[in-house]
Design an enzyme around this catalytic site. Sequence first.
Site, mmCIF file in Angstrom:
data_model
loop_
_atom_site.group_PDB
_atom_site.id
_atom_site.type_symbol
_atom_site.label_atom_id
_atom_site.label_comp_id
_atom_site.label_asym_id
_atom_site.label_seq_id
_atom_site.Cartn_x
_atom_site.Cartn_y
_atom_site.Cartn_z
ATOM 1 N N ALA A 99 12.657 -37.789 -5.895
ATOM 2 C CA ALA A 99 12.764 -38.295 -7.263
ATOM 3 C C ALA A 99 12.693 -39.812 -7.214
ATOM 4 C CB ALA A 99 14.080 -37.848 -7.893
ATOM 5 N N GLU A 127 0.816 -1.201 0.000
ATOM 6 C CA GLU A 127 0.000 0.000 0.000
ATOM 7 C C GLU A 127 0.857 1.262 0.000
ATOM 8 O OE1 GLU A 127 -2.125 -2.998 2.781
ATOM 9 O OE2 GLU A 127 -0.101 -2.567 2.055
ATOM 10 N N SER A 171 7.517 -40.406 7.438
ATOM 11 C CA SER A 171 7.013 -39.951 8.737
ATOM 12 C C SER A 171 6.070 -38.762 8.568
ATOM 13 C CB SER A 171 8.171 -39.592 9.669
ATOM 14 O OG SER A 171 8.882 -38.462 9.197
ATOM 15 N N CYS A 231 -2.424 -3.655 7.204
ATOM 16 C CA CYS A 231 -2.080 -3.887 8.612
ATOM 17 C C CYS A 231 -2.528 -2.721 9.485
ATOM 18 C CB CYS A 231 -0.586 -4.128 8.767
ATOM 19 S SG CYS A 231 0.441 -2.737 8.252
ATOM 20 N N ARG A 265 22.643 -23.268 -6.163
ATOM 21 C CA ARG A 265 23.735 -22.942 -7.082
ATOM 22 C C ARG A 265 23.337 -23.024 -8.558
ATOM 23 N NH1 ARG A 265 23.950 -27.645 -4.703
ATOM 24 N NH2 ARG A 265 24.315 -29.578 -5.875
ATOM 25 N N TRP A 295 21.834 -40.841 -9.206
ATOM 26 C CA TRP A 295 21.241 -39.765 -9.997
ATOM 27 C C TRP A 295 20.040 -40.320 -10.746
ATOM 28 C CZ3 TRP A 295 21.412 -34.817 -9.670
ATOM 29 C CH2 TRP A 295 21.004 -34.007 -10.728
#
Length: 345
Positions: free
Chosen positions: A157, A53, A296, A78, A213, A176
């Site tokens: 994956a 705002e 879990s 707020c 990275r 991989w």
Amino acid sequence: MSTPDFFMQRCLHLALLGMGDVAPNPMVGCVIVHEGTIIGEGFHEKYGQAHAEVNAIRSVKNPELLTQSTLYVSLEPCAHFGKTPPCSDLIIENRIPRVVIGTVDPFAKVAGKGIERMQKAGIEVEVGLLEKECRELNRRFFTFHEKKRPYILLKWAQTLDGFIDTDRTEYLHPTWITNALSKRLVHKQRSEESAILIGTDTAKFDNPALTVREWTGNQPIRMVIDRTGRLESNLHLFDQSAPTWVFTHQEKAGSENLKYITLDFSQEILPQLLSELYHQDILSVIVEGGSKLLNSFLKSGLWDEAFVYTGNQFFGKGVIAPHISGETIGFEKLDDCKLHVLRNV
């Protein structure tokens, strides 16, 4: 097209520009409309800096028009002093006569107080325009304040035959599964969340850096569960290159960028861990494994979204991928890999 929905949609587009830079605050966009034309707009750009705002009001070239304008904002302005002064006060000071809000702010220090303050000042306030879309945009923020825990994203994956890892008794090196394009997307996702969590075995066997990275963006806090302190200090996690938290059962002195947090491992771990993250203002966390940790979270129902990458190979045997059921909300082909996105319902 000059419709209320169009202006609120513009607020949502602006808000997204703050992705990854405003947590634990919400992403918020704001536009100011005079006679059907946007004369000012802004978004919350960075945590601790001016809110949407404020930026929108500052962008108006002719402030005299504010007294004849409507302010659209995706989240309730707020009403408290935090890192910045209350936005509702600024709206009142500029005598903006009408405010349209996407959704009420769930944060206890706001939660309707901004609306009430503006209404008492004589401002016409409308609430609920594109409310579903506004809540969806800030689902991390709403989960954090309504459920008192971070928004939890699971990620793994798996192979075409349903394995996430080989048998590490035979192979100690990382396996991989997906391709370079998938890896870049994972790093982009990391840059948009507050923290990333792995278990002891994943840290030990894979020795991941858990960095961004492959993407330009913010580095999440790296977190690992290491109950007995068996992880060696030469792992990438302990290279001091990024803030790292270790959850363990015994007190231990930390160092620069390395923090140890004690938990009671004789009790359920996840409620303690999530409570700690909530009190540390961690808005979201990606859980990247391993199998025990992912399962879990799934078993306890403590997850909100899951990103399941499927690579183009077979292992034949190994660590079985977690079984998950939820609503599929996204699918993407990444060259020879696939990504399914699910939501807990």
